[in-house]
Design an enzyme around this catalytic site. Structure first.
Site, PDB file in Angstrom:
ATOM      1  N   CYS A 141       0.948  -1.317   0.030  1.00 30.17           N
ATOM      2  CA  CYS A 141       0.111  -0.138  -0.077  1.00 30.17           C
ATOM      3  C   CYS A 141       0.927   1.415   0.059  1.00 30.17           C
ATOM      4  CB  CYS A 141      -1.017   0.056   1.086  1.00 30.17           C
ATOM      5  SG  CYS A 141      -2.327   1.086   0.806  1.00 30.17           S
ATOM      6  N   LYS A 162     -12.145   7.801  -2.561  1.00 28.05           N
ATOM      7  CA  LYS A 162     -11.432   6.883  -1.983  1.00 28.05           C
ATOM      8  C   LYS A 162     -11.603   5.367  -2.652  1.00 28.05           C
ATOM      9  CE  LYS A 162     -10.456   4.818   2.683  1.00 28.05           C
ATOM     10  NZ  LYS A 162     -10.609   4.861   3.984  1.00 28.05           N
ATOM     11  N   SER A 190      -7.706   0.407   0.518  1.00 23.45           N
ATOM     12  CA  SER A 190      -8.311   1.201   1.476  1.00 23.45           C
ATOM     13  C   SER A 190      -7.436   2.391   1.250  1.00 23.45           C
ATOM     14  CB  SER A 190      -8.437   0.912   2.770  1.00 23.45           C
ATOM     15  OG  SER A 190      -9.031   1.624   3.634  1.00 23.45           O
ATOM     16  N   HIS A 231      -4.100  -4.215   0.199  1.00 23.44           N
ATOM     17  CA  HIS A 231      -3.756  -4.821   1.452  1.00 23.44           C
ATOM     18  C   HIS A 231      -4.163  -6.350   1.535  1.00 23.44           C
ATOM     19  CE1 HIS A 231      -2.713  -1.361   3.880  1.00 23.44           C
ATOM     20  NE2 HIS A 231      -3.684  -0.604   3.242  1.00 23.44           N
ATOM     21  N   GLU A 233      -2.736  -8.446   3.311  1.00 26.10           N
ATOM     22  CA  GLU A 233      -2.835  -9.127   4.344  1.00 26.10           C
ATOM     23  C   GLU A 233      -4.084  -8.819   5.463  1.00 26.10           C
ATOM     24  OE1 GLU A 233      -1.736  -4.275   4.913  1.00 26.10           O
ATOM     25  OE2 GLU A 233      -1.697  -5.974   3.562  1.00 26.10           O
ATOM     26  N   ARG A 245     -15.216   3.166  12.013  1.00 23.86           N
ATOM     27  CA  ARG A 245     -14.430   4.233  12.471  1.00 23.86           C
ATOM     28  C   ARG A 245     -14.710   5.614  11.932  1.00 23.86           C
ATOM     29  NH1 ARG A 245      -8.680   3.692  10.486  1.00 23.86           N
ATOM     30  NH2 ARG A 245      -9.889   4.662   8.866  1.00 23.86           N
TER      31      ARG A 245
END
Length: 295
Positions: A141, A162, A190, A231, A233, A245
């Site tokens: 990333c 995004k 992300s 990502h 992972e 969040r």
């Protein structure tokens, strides 16, 4: 063969339920030369990132020792100091060592120019070190954007909105790191930024491996290192936690695409692809190429 980690690191109790891991004391009795992998953890939630990456390294048949590195020029506030003191080193502590492999994580600082990042100069030193003291590095990333910018002069660009969710990617060129993957590879994203794709395509030193209709160029390699803009992972709940969040903060955020099933339950659709990617990197780009004796 197992991943070797301290018995008191949080990931140990998590991974022993479903992965082959071994404590440091037991590993000392094994007559084998394990791989030495350095993890440069730039994420603020370091324990969560440790758990994600270590769970993937633990799926390899190779014995792996890990060293966790945090920047000395900037210390975040989201990880207990006691954890950092116990499990992390700084660059000065390893700059005379060599490693078989390294992983550079992402960081939630895309809004900054690279030169504005507080630890940018330190990260440059680390990346230069990896080129000469490590067999292969996997950049993830923001870490991938930083590596592409520093080594290949590929600028980071802001996206109109995004890129958030789980997206399919098709093979562009064949490579051993893709061995065993389906023709369409799911990877979470992300991020608010991408790369200058025209510059990437024109760079003779870069090989584009994976690309998506929505996510664009996502995986590239040079002569020894790999750059993944997503990502792989991420754990099952990570995108959900990020979404909630941001909602709690009152930020404008759309639901992650291609992620939720019925009643907003996350669907873990990329785990097998991530496991294959990490295992292939360890096997073909680290184990097969690294010297038997690290000097």
């Amino acid at each position: 063969m197992p991943l070797v980690i301290p018995e008191d690191i949080p990931a140990f109790s998590l991974l022993k339920q479903h992965a082959f891991i071994m404590g440091c004391n037991r590993a000392k009795t094994q007559d084998i030369r394990p791989l030495e992998v350095l993890i440069i953890n730039l994420m603020p939630t370091k324990i969560q990132t440790e758990n994600q990456i270590l769970s993937l390294l633990a799926n390899s048949p190779l014995q792996v020792n890990i060293t966790l590195l945090a920047t000395a020029s900037y210390t975040g506030k989201n990880t207990p100091k006691s954890h950092l003191d116990r499990f992390y080193v700084n660059f000065d502590g390893i700059k005379n060592k060599k490693f078989d492999g390294a992983i550079v994580t992402g960081a939630p600082i895309e809004h900054l120019e690279f030169e504005e990042v507080k630890y940018w100069n330190e990260l440059i030193c680390i990346m230069d070190f990896l080129k000469t003291h490590c067999t292969s590095t996997l950049y993830l990333c923001w870490g991938a954007m930083a590596g592409l910018y520093y080594f290949h002069k590929i600028p980071k660009i802001s996206l109109d909105s995004k890129l958030f969710g789980v997206f399919e990617h098709f093979w562009v060129e064949q490579d051993l790191i893709l061995n065993g993957l389906d023709e369409f590879v799911k990877i979470p994203h992300s991020r608010h930024s991408g790369i200058d794709e025209a510059r990437a395509r024109a760079n003779a030193h870069l090989k584009i491996l994976l690309e998506g209709e929505e996510s664009g160029i996502t995986a590239l390699k040079d002569d020894k290192d790999f750059f993944i803009l997503g990502h792989p992972e991420y754990s099952k709940e990570t995108l959900d936690l990020e979404y909630k969040r941001d909602l709690e903060k009152g930020l404008e955020i759309a639901k992650p695409k291609n992620y939720y099933g019925a009643e907003l339950q996350p669907i873990f659709s990329w785990r097998s692809s991530a496991s294959v990617l990490f295992a292939n990197w360890l096997n073909f780009s680290v184990y097969q190429d690294t010297p038997f004796i690290l000097q």
